[in-house]
Scaffold this motif. Structure first.
Motif, PDB file in Angstrom:
ATOM      1  N   ASN A  49       9.717 -74.923  18.576  1.00 42.19           N
ATOM      2  CA  ASN A  49      10.621 -73.789  18.719  1.00 42.19           C
ATOM      3  C   ASN A  49       9.979 -72.498  18.201  1.00 42.19           C
ATOM      4  N   ARG A  50      10.713 -71.410  18.333  1.00 40.67           N
ATOM      5  CA  ARG A  50      10.188 -70.083  17.996  1.00 40.67           C
ATOM      6  C   ARG A  50       9.787 -69.967  16.523  1.00 40.67           C
ATOM      7  N   THR A  51      10.604 -70.469  15.632  1.00 39.32           N
ATOM      8  CA  THR A  51      10.310 -70.400  14.200  1.00 39.32           C
ATOM      9  C   THR A  51       9.073 -71.238  13.860  1.00 39.32           C
ATOM     10  N   GLU A  52       8.981 -72.412  14.430  1.00 35.49           N
ATOM     11  CA  GLU A  52       7.802 -73.262  14.197  1.00 35.49           C
ATOM     12  C   GLU A  52       6.534 -72.584  14.706  1.00 35.49           C
ATOM     13  N   LYS A  53       6.632 -71.931  15.853  1.00 34.53           N
ATOM     14  CA  LYS A  53       5.474 -71.193  16.376  1.00 34.53           C
ATOM     15  C   LYS A  53       5.085 -70.054  15.449  1.00 34.53           C
ATOM     16  N   ILE A  80       5.593 -69.881  12.195  1.00 29.36           N
ATOM     17  CA  ILE A  80       4.966 -70.488  11.011  1.00 29.36           C
ATOM     18  C   ILE A  80       3.558 -70.961  11.354  1.00 29.36           C
ATOM     19  N   MET A  81       3.411 -71.616  12.490  1.00 25.13           N
ATOM     20  CA  MET A  81       2.103 -72.125  12.918  1.00 25.13           C
ATOM     21  C   MET A  81       1.110 -70.982  13.103  1.00 25.13           C
ATOM     22  N   ASN A  82       1.532 -69.911  13.747  1.00 24.05           N
ATOM     23  CA  ASN A  82       0.635 -68.770  13.968  1.00 24.05           C
ATOM     24  C   ASN A  82       0.203 -68.129  12.651  1.00 24.05           C
ATOM     25  N   SER A  83       1.113 -68.046  11.706  1.00 26.00           N
ATOM     26  CA  SER A  83       0.751 -67.513  10.382  1.00 26.00           C
ATOM     27  C   SER A  83      -0.255 -68.421   9.701  1.00 26.00           C
ATOM     28  N   PHE A  84      -0.010 -69.699   9.781  1.00 30.55           N
ATOM     29  CA  PHE A  84      -0.926 -70.688   9.200  1.00 30.55           C
ATOM     30  C   PHE A  84      -2.320 -70.558   9.814  1.00 30.55           C
ATOM     31  N   TYR A 115      12.301 -76.823   6.209  1.00 27.37           N
ATOM     32  CA  TYR A 115      13.194 -77.366   7.228  1.00 27.37           C
ATOM     33  C   TYR A 115      12.372 -77.865   8.428  1.00 27.37           C
ATOM     34  N   HIS A 116      11.296 -77.162   8.748  1.00 27.09           N
ATOM     35  CA  HIS A 116      10.487 -77.486   9.926  1.00 27.09           C
ATOM     36  C   HIS A 116       9.271 -78.366   9.623  1.00 27.09           C
ATOM     37  N   PHE A 117       8.732 -78.258   8.412  1.00 25.60           N
ATOM     38  CA  PHE A 117       7.531 -79.015   8.032  1.00 25.60           C
ATOM     39  C   PHE A 117       7.710 -79.568   6.622  1.00 25.60           C
ATOM     40  N   HIS A 118       7.206 -80.760   6.398  1.00 26.88           N
ATOM     41  CA  HIS A 118       7.323 -81.381   5.070  1.00 26.88           C
ATOM     42  C   HIS A 118       6.462 -80.653   4.048  1.00 26.88           C
ATOM     43  N   ASP A 119       5.248 -80.299   4.495  1.00 28.07           N
ATOM     44  CA  ASP A 119       4.277 -79.650   3.615  1.00 28.07           C
ATOM     45  C   ASP A 119       3.141 -79.110   4.480  1.00 28.07           C
ATOM     46  N   ILE A 120       2.132 -78.571   3.855  1.00 32.97           N
ATOM     47  CA  ILE A 120       1.015 -77.999   4.613  1.00 32.97           C
ATOM     48  C   ILE A 120       0.222 -79.077   5.363  1.00 32.97           C
ATOM     49  N   PRO A 121      -0.046 -80.256   4.772  1.00 35.47           N
ATOM     50  CA  PRO A 121      -0.714 -81.297   5.576  1.00 35.47           C
ATOM     51  C   PRO A 121       0.075 -81.681   6.836  1.00 35.47           C
ATOM     52  N   ASP A 122       1.398 -81.688   6.733  1.00 29.62           N
ATOM     53  CA  ASP A 122       2.227 -81.965   7.912  1.00 29.62           C
ATOM     54  C   ASP A 122       2.036 -80.874   8.961  1.00 29.62           C
ATOM     55  N   LEU A 123       1.973 -79.619   8.514  1.00 30.74           N
ATOM     56  CA  LEU A 123       1.730 -78.493   9.411  1.00 30.74           C
ATOM     57  C   LEU A 123       0.367 -78.626  10.086  1.00 30.74           C
ATOM     58  N   LEU A 124      -0.656 -78.969   9.315  1.00 31.99           N
ATOM     59  CA  LEU A 124      -1.996 -79.162   9.882  1.00 31.99           C
ATOM     60  C   LEU A 124      -2.010 -80.313  10.887  1.00 31.99           C
ATOM     61  N   ASN A 125      -1.403 -81.422  10.527  1.00 29.78           N
ATOM     62  CA  ASN A 125      -1.348 -82.559  11.456  1.00 29.78           C
ATOM     63  C   ASN A 125      -0.644 -82.194  12.747  1.00 29.78           C
ATOM     64  N   ARG A 126       0.428 -81.446  12.646  1.00 29.17           N
ATOM     65  CA  ARG A 126       1.167 -81.033  13.842  1.00 29.17           C
ATOM     66  C   ARG A 126       0.305 -80.131  14.708  1.00 29.17           C
ATOM     67  N   TYR A 127      -0.398 -79.181  14.076  1.00 29.68           N
ATOM     68  CA  TYR A 127      -1.295 -78.306  14.834  1.00 29.68           C
ATOM     69  C   TYR A 127      -2.351 -79.131  15.568  1.00 29.68           C
TER      70      TYR A 127
END
Length: 182
Positions: A2-6, A8-12, A42-54
């Motif tokens: 979704n838009r919020t996840e994108k 967050i992902m783009n900032s990361f 709410y969207h990611f558990h932590d930064i490793p989760d964000l990296l794995n999703r990317y």
């Protein structure tokens, strides 16, 4: 996504272009994209989760593109071009304490490309021989790619790959697989 996840992902990813993965904090990400910490969690558990999703979404996107490989060097060239396009991000992930996440991604990506090559080229081999060939090429290509990243992506891997392919195609040199016994 979704838009919020994108957002967050783009900032990361923007932060990953500037500093090592293990130096990025949730605080940095939420300040950059102007969301609160609860929104991040709410969207990611932590930064490793964000990296794995990317990495998973990147892998899925790459796999859904049409790729045609005539030889293993084509696989290597395709992957190296993907790495070059993300050079700073890749180096900042790779040089972190959590490099196994990236190595697993590279392993899975390379296995996909080698499987695609094997489907198109080696149909005359039995399944066991095909699996041996796939494992060999995947391991060799991952090794070459990791060596390249270890050297900070500082040499022209694509030219080296093309030269290697030319050497194999135009050479009478063969590599013996059996040792000579006396």
């Amino acid at each position: 996504m979704n838009r919020t996840e994108k957002l967050i992902m783009n900032s990361f990813l923007s932060l990953l272009e500037k500093k090592p993965y293990n130096k990025i904090k949730v605080k940095d990400i939420v300040e950059d994209c102007q969301v609160n910490r609860n929104t991040f969690y709410y969207h990611f558990h932590d930064i490793p989760d964000l990296l794995n999703r990317y990495l998973k979404e990147d892998l899925d996107h790459i796999i859904h593109q049409q790729n045609n490989f005539e030889n293993p060097v084509d696989c290597l060239i395709t992957i190296s071009q993907l790495i070059i396009n993300r050079k700073e991000i890749i180096l900042n992930i790779y040089h972190s304490m959590d490099r196994t996440i990236y190595i697993n991604y590279l392993d899975e990506l390379t296995l996909y490309f080698v499987n695609e090559y094997a489907k198109n080229i080696v149909s005359s081999l039995n399944q066991e021989d095909k699996e041996i060939l796939i494992r060999f090429y995947k391991s060799a290509l991952v090794g070459v790619l990791l060596d390249w990243v270890d050297h900070e992506i500082s040499y022209d891997l694509i030219s080296s790959c093309r030269r290697l392919s030319s050497l194999f195609e135009n050479s009478q040199i063969s590599v013996p697989l059996k040792s000579k016994t006396k």
